[in-house]
Design an enzyme around this catalytic site. Structure first.
Site, mmCIF file in Angstrom:
data_model
loop_
_atom_site.group_PDB
_atom_site.id
_atom_site.type_symbol
_atom_site.label_atom_id
_atom_site.label_comp_id
_atom_site.label_asym_id
_atom_site.label_seq_id
_atom_site.Cartn_x
_atom_site.Cartn_y
_atom_site.Cartn_z
ATOM 1 N N TYR A 24 -3.438 6.779 -0.250
ATOM 2 C CA TYR A 24 -3.009 8.622 -0.414
ATOM 3 C C TYR A 24 -3.252 8.992 0.950
ATOM 4 O O TYR A 24 -2.798 10.300 0.706
ATOM 5 C CB TYR A 24 -3.222 9.042 -1.659
ATOM 6 C CG TYR A 24 -2.890 8.890 -2.762
ATOM 7 C CD1 TYR A 24 -1.372 8.834 -3.480
ATOM 8 C CD2 TYR A 24 -3.625 8.321 -3.772
ATOM 9 C CE1 TYR A 24 -0.767 8.026 -4.153
ATOM 10 C CE2 TYR A 24 -3.502 7.336 -4.995
ATOM 11 C CZ TYR A 24 -1.681 7.388 -5.150
ATOM 12 O OH TYR A 24 -1.330 6.462 -6.239
ATOM 13 N N ASN A 75 6.828 15.900 -6.607
ATOM 14 C CA ASN A 75 5.931 15.506 -6.453
ATOM 15 C C ASN A 75 5.800 15.289 -8.107
ATOM 16 O O ASN A 75 3.902 15.297 -8.841
ATOM 17 C CB ASN A 75 4.416 14.775 -5.641
ATOM 18 C CG ASN A 75 3.521 14.132 -5.714
ATOM 19 O OD1 ASN A 75 4.190 12.673 -6.327
ATOM 20 N ND2 ASN A 75 3.679 13.488 -4.765
ATOM 21 N N HIS A 81 7.065 7.824 -14.355
ATOM 22 C CA HIS A 81 7.316 6.648 -14.717
ATOM 23 C C HIS A 81 7.505 6.846 -15.901
ATOM 24 O O HIS A 81 7.251 5.818 -16.949
ATOM 25 C CB HIS A 81 5.841 4.901 -14.335
ATOM 26 C CG HIS A 81 5.645 5.427 -13.303
ATOM 27 N ND1 HIS A 81 6.714 5.165 -11.777
ATOM 28 C CD2 HIS A 81 4.126 6.522 -12.371
ATOM 29 C CE1 HIS A 81 6.014 5.752 -10.472
ATOM 30 N NE2 HIS A 81 4.492 6.379 -11.167
ATOM 31 N N ASP A 88 14.535 15.602 -18.232
ATOM 32 C CA ASP A 88 15.916 16.618 -19.378
ATOM 33 C C ASP A 88 15.087 18.258 -18.746
ATOM 34 O O ASP A 88 16.244 18.709 -18.131
ATOM 35 C CB ASP A 88 14.840 16.478 -20.395
ATOM 36 C CG ASP A 88 14.727 15.207 -21.423
ATOM 37 O OD1 ASP A 88 16.386 14.664 -20.854
ATOM 38 O OD2 ASP A 88 15.031 14.976 -22.333
ATOM 39 N N HIS A 101 6.997 11.224 -2.923
ATOM 40 C CA HIS A 101 5.934 10.680 -3.615
ATOM 41 C C HIS A 101 5.214 9.913 -2.016
ATOM 42 O O HIS A 101 5.448 9.155 -1.173
ATOM 43 C CB HIS A 101 6.031 9.051 -4.150
ATOM 44 C CG HIS A 101 6.724 9.394 -5.180
ATOM 45 N ND1 HIS A 101 6.168 9.020 -6.738
ATOM 46 C CD2 HIS A 101 7.992 9.341 -6.000
ATOM 47 C CE1 HIS A 101 6.969 9.688 -7.549
ATOM 48 N NE2 HIS A 101 8.170 9.268 -7.080
ATOM 49 N N ILE A 102 4.148 10.321 -1.771
ATOM 50 C CA ILE A 102 3.275 9.951 -1.094
ATOM 51 C C ILE A 102 3.134 8.211 -0.213
ATOM 52 O O ILE A 102 3.497 7.780 0.367
ATOM 53 C CB ILE A 102 1.898 10.503 -0.928
ATOM 54 C CG1 ILE A 102 1.683 12.378 -1.233
ATOM 55 C CG2 ILE A 102 0.349 9.987 -0.307
ATOM 56 C CD1 ILE A 102 0.243 12.412 -1.880
ATOM 57 N N ARG A 112 5.113 1.287 -11.552
ATOM 58 C CA ARG A 112 6.269 2.698 -10.958
ATOM 59 C C ARG A 112 7.246 2.623 -10.139
ATOM 60 O O ARG A 112 7.504 3.311 -9.451
ATOM 61 C CB ARG A 112 4.985 2.660 -9.188
ATOM 62 C CG ARG A 112 3.014 2.089 -10.093
ATOM 63 C CD ARG A 112 2.468 2.807 -8.693
ATOM 64 N NE ARG A 112 0.565 3.370 -9.305
ATOM 65 C CZ ARG A 112 0.261 3.890 -9.899
ATOM 66 N NH1 ARG A 112 0.599 5.289 -10.032
ATOM 67 N NH2 ARG A 112 -0.746 3.633 -10.154
#
Length: 149
Positions: A24, A75, A81, A88, A101-102, A112
């Site tokens: 990250y 993010n 997942h 919703d 997503h990084i 993932r």
């Protein structure tokens, strides 16, 4: 008035810069927030940057955004997942939603690879590090200007 873009961050992103920097990076979430606000201001966007480890808080913020935001950048982290509830809530928003997503989630563990949020997002940006947030804001600035509400 500048269009408001809600930038939401899910669980564990408060540890950005400290948790698994080999995946990250070393930027903190505060660094990302500062960059998003600066880039947003340069693009004529009002960026509201938030993070929570609690799924229900993210859902409450999404419900609030239905009345207050022109777009959402999210993010969802690990909730990508697992959370049908988050999906919703996002599906109930009429505004554009971009998922960020990084890391490249498709090069990581198989679990993932599936993101429930992707089913309701207009687009997904992954694997560009924290630059993905700026890319999302740039896209939204262009699309909101072309399609004002």
């Amino acid at each position: 008035m500048a269009p408001k873009v809600l930038v939401l961050n899910g669980p564990n992103l408060n540890l950005l810069g400290k948790r698994q920097p080999e995946i990250y990076g070393y930027e903190t979430l505060a660094d990302v927030a500062d960059t998003c606000r600066r880039v947003g201001a340069d693009l004529g966007l009002d960026v509201d940057f938030r993070q929570s480890n609690a799924e229900y808080i993210l859902i409450d913020w999404i419900h609030e955004a239905r009345e207050t935001a022109a777009a959402i950048v999210i993010n969802p982290a690990g909730l990508s997942h697992t959370s049908v509830s988050l999906m919703d809530a996002l599906a109930a928003c009429a505004c554009p939603i971009l998922e960020v997503h990084i890391s490249n989630i498709h090069r990581r563990e198989e679990f993932r690879h599936l993101s429930h949020v992707s089913r309701v997002a207009a687009g997904v940006i992954c694997g560009f590090g924290t630059n993905g947030y700026s890319l999302a804001l740039r896209h939204l600035a262009t699309s909101l200007q072309a399609n004002p509400t």
